[in-house]
Scaffold this active site. Structure first.
Site, short mmCIF file in Angstrom:
data_model
loop_
_atom_site.label_atom_id
_atom_site.label_comp_id
_atom_site.label_asym_id
_atom_site.label_seq_id
_atom_site.Cartn_x
_atom_site.Cartn_y
_atom_site.Cartn_z
N GLU A 70 105.38 -77.76 -61.54
CA GLU A 70 106.67 -78.41 -61.77
C GLU A 70 107.60 -77.46 -62.56
OE1 GLU A 70 107.20 -82.90 -62.05
OE2 GLU A 70 107.55 -82.33 -64.12
N LYS B 218 112.33 -89.22 -54.64
CA LYS B 218 112.54 -90.47 -55.41
C LYS B 218 113.71 -91.26 -54.81
CE LYS B 218 111.43 -88.93 -60.11
NZ LYS B 218 112.03 -88.69 -61.42
N HIS C 6 79.09 -76.71 -55.83
CA HIS C 6 78.42 -77.38 -54.71
C HIS C 6 79.42 -78.01 -53.76
CE1 HIS C 6 74.49 -76.76 -56.57
NE2 HIS C 6 75.18 -76.87 -57.69
N GLY D 74 109.13 -83.59 -70.18
CA GLY D 74 108.02 -84.50 -69.90
C GLY D 74 106.66 -83.83 -69.92
N ARG D 75 106.54 -82.71 -69.23
CA ARG D 75 105.22 -82.06 -69.13
C ARG D 75 104.86 -81.28 -70.39
NH1 ARG D 75 108.99 -80.44 -65.74
NH2 ARG D 75 109.79 -78.32 -65.78
N LYS E 1 109.81 -91.15 -70.73
CA LYS E 1 110.93 -90.48 -71.40
C LYS E 1 112.25 -91.16 -71.01
CE LYS E 1 113.13 -85.99 -71.70
NZ LYS E 1 113.12 -84.57 -71.39
N GLU F 33 107.60 -96.12 -60.93
CA GLU F 33 106.17 -96.42 -61.02
C GLU F 33 105.85 -97.08 -62.37
OE1 GLU F 33 107.47 -93.52 -60.20
OE2 GLU F 33 106.36 -92.53 -58.58
O1 F6P Z 1 108.03 -86.29 -61.66
C1 F6P Z 1 109.18 -86.03 -62.37
C2 F6P Z 1 109.11 -86.46 -63.81
O2 F6P Z 1 110.40 -86.47 -64.30
C3 F6P Z 1 108.22 -85.59 -64.67
O3 F6P Z 1 108.81 -84.42 -65.06
C4 F6P Z 1 107.92 -86.52 -65.79
O4 F6P Z 1 106.87 -86.07 -66.55
C5 F6P Z 1 107.64 -87.79 -65.02
O5 F6P Z 1 108.56 -87.76 -63.95
C6 F6P Z 1 107.75 -89.06 -65.80
O6 F6P Z 1 109.04 -89.27 -66.28
P1 F6P Z 1 109.33 -90.35 -67.40
O7 F6P Z 1 108.58 -89.95 -68.62
O8 F6P Z 1 110.80 -90.31 -67.61
O9 F6P Z 1 108.87 -91.69 -66.89
#
Ligand code: F6P
Length: 536
Positions: free
Chosen positions: A342, A502, A373, A256-257, A198, A204
């Site tokens: 979250e 972060k 199990h 995002g979620r 987003k 990452e």
């Molecule tokens: O972990 C925080 C967060 O902002 C989530 O809410 C989101 O889904 C994820 O990081 C990834 O963010 P982006 O889509 O901006 O890479």
């Protein structure tokens, strides 16, 4: 509100001795009256200790919190995400025909355009019209994390029987092992990489995207041509070198979620095809329609939320297990972890005051029967009560293995029965006696075979795990989280709690490289020093 919470607390104290099994015995209609049917789904909550008084109080809580008004505010596109000053309109993504206005603009026009672009791209990739330098794409790698990974990853696995496009893989972790393991068997010349972020700043994702670009460069002359992006930050996608026609944008009113319904779902669409993706959206939209229209007492997301509030905020049970008896829903617990924890894992209410109650349970789980199990021992005999949420489809996708599906279902129903019923000491004694034990040995052995029982669970029954029913399930849980958030008075749509870690990660990095990095505590400095030593 305070008065209703107090009455709920008092009622809980007064009814601590209530046995769920007794509630069922006392009311022959309970099994049916506590099983809500809507649009082919059945949500059974008869195996909870919620009696008539508790139910009335919980509904009063929802009424007092103005769930209905907040719900309408969300659907109408009001800026209910106050700490980010944003509307919350993921529901618009799954109902592109519904006009919704934000800042004087009908957002459904953009939603329809976006969907049409996704469809055209997916069709062209799936048919081979858009291809890699080595031919039609055989593999798609979605690089994203959190909401830009969990939704499509969960849904792609769930809908494996519908997958008839390229193989879709998901890379999320900054741990190089993730991308290395994924790329090692792929052909760069026939792989499409989708960078899903987003913000297009997530460390990452951007790190993995650079790694993928370098890898792509080992097999093709123009790596950028085999990339697509999904993002709200078009300037950043251009800077990364992805041409505009391959960029699928979305608006900041999609959290995002909550984003699997739109362009973040592109990888899912590539796997199952646009028509099945439409079915997924239709299932979500059907749940929206139910949520908006059904009275609170017959509203599935509301009831699921009230059961959750009862177990966590009233009874104080600290965790909640999600137990899908469906191997393809293996990623659903992880998906719900993000969705619920979250969204509602916060200690401050919208008005800035302290929450004053638990902010929601730790959500966890694994598919049955595997979990049986592994960790069910604790659920049955441990000292903590773990409310369980079972999910079961009446029909599997393997007609030749229908007998296995019956066995799977029998296990699911048996677990909720066993959790509720338990086994008394007398019953355990009788078992030991039947085995020939006597005296002290019988007593000792019997005690180990006692199950306290009275452990609550709910069961969500669906006909079959299809794109449509998966859409219903995901939207059901989204609205559940929303209702819980409204009752608690918190903003379910921001996530400030992920920021500090972060920020500090960026400041710790130099420490690990042996550079001067002031401001860290002694423990962190020591660990960094050890880390450096152990690398040598
Ligand atoms: O972990 C925080 C967060 O902002 C989530 O809410 C989101 O889904 C994820 O990081 C990834 O963010 P982006 O889509 O901006 O890479």
């Amino acid at each position: 509100m305070g008065d209703i919470w107090r009455r709920l607390d008092d009622h809980r104290k007064a009814s601590m001795g209530t046995r769920i099994a007794d509630l069922l015995d006392a009311d022959p209609g309970r099994a049916e009256s506590h099983c809500l049917r809507a649009d082919g789904l059945a949500f059974d909550w008869s195996k909870t200790a919620i009696d008539d008084d508790a139910r009335a109080l919980l509904l009063a809580l929802a009424g007092k919190a103005e769930v209905e008004a907040r719900r309408e505010a969300m659907f109408a596109g009001q800026r209910i995400n106050e700490t980010e000053d944003r509307a919350v309109l993921h529901t618009a993504l799954r109902n592109p025909g519904r006009a919704v206005t934000v800042d004087g603009k009908d957002v459904s026009i953009g939603v329809r355009d976006g969907l049409a672009r996704m469809r055209a791209f997916a069709d062209a990739v799936r048919s081979g019209e858009i291809a890699g330098q080595g031919g039609a794409f055989t593999d798609v790698v979605n690089i994203g994390i959190g909401g830009s990974d969990l939704g499509p990853a969960m849904a792609t696995l769930a809908l494996a029987p519908y997958a008839d496009g390229p193989r879709v893989h998901f890379v999320s972790n900054v741990d190089g092992a993730d991308i290395a393991d994924t790329l090692k068997d792929l052909d760069p010349a026939r792989t499409l990489v989708i960078v899903a972020s987003k913000t297009f700043t997530t460390i990452e994702t951007m790190t993995n995207a650079e790694t993928a670009k370098a890898w792509m460069g080992t097999g093709v002359s123009d790596p950028g041509s085999q990339f697509a992006a999904v993002s709200t930050a078009m300037d950043k996608t251009a800077a990364f070198g992805i041409e505009e026609s391959r960029v699928f944008g979305f608006e900041d009113w999609v959290g995002g979620r909550y984003s699997v319904w739109g362009p973040i779902g592109l990888s899912l669409m590539l796997a199952i095809g646009p028509d099945d993706f439409d079915q997924f959206l239709a299932g979500g939209a059907a749940m929206d329609a139910h949520f908006r229209a059904a009275p609170l007492a017959e509203n599935m997301p509301v009831l699921l939320a009230l059961v959750g509030i009862w177990h966590n905020q009233v009874c104080g049970y600290p965790t909640r297990a999600v137990l899908p008896y469906d191997n393809r829903l293996a990623r659903l617990p992880a998906y719900l972890q993000q969705l619920e924890m979250e969204s509602n894992g916060k200690g401050v209410r919208l008005d800035g005051s302290d929450l004053g109650r638990a902010s929601g349970p730790v959500v966890w789980g694994e598919p049955g029967t595997n979990g049986q199990h592994a960790f069910y021992q604790l659920i049955h005999q441990g000292t903590q009560v773990v409310p369980c949420e079972f999910i079961l489809a009446a029909k599997g996708h393997e007609p030749d293995l229908a007998h296995q599906h019956i066995l799977l279902a029998a296990n699911c129903l048996a677990q909720s029965e066993a959790l509720m019923r338990g086994r008394t000491l007398d019953e355990a004694r009788a078992l030991m006696k039947a085995k020939g034990l006597t005296g002290d040995e019988l007593e000792k052995q019997a005690r180990h075979r006692v199950f306290p029982g009275n452990r609550p669970s709910t069961t969500l029954l669906i006909s079959q795990l299809t794109p449509y029913t998966l859409g219903q399930i995901v939207a059901l849980y989204e609205h559940r989280v929303f209702v819980e958030g409204v009752i608690l008075g918190i903003n379910s749509f921001d996530q400030w709690g992920v920021e500090l870690g972060k920020e500090l990660a960026l400041k710790v990095e130099p420490l690990l490289k042996g550079q001067d990095a002031p401001g860290h505590d002694a423990s962190t400095r020591h660990l960094a020093q050890l880390f450096r030593q152990m690398r040598d």
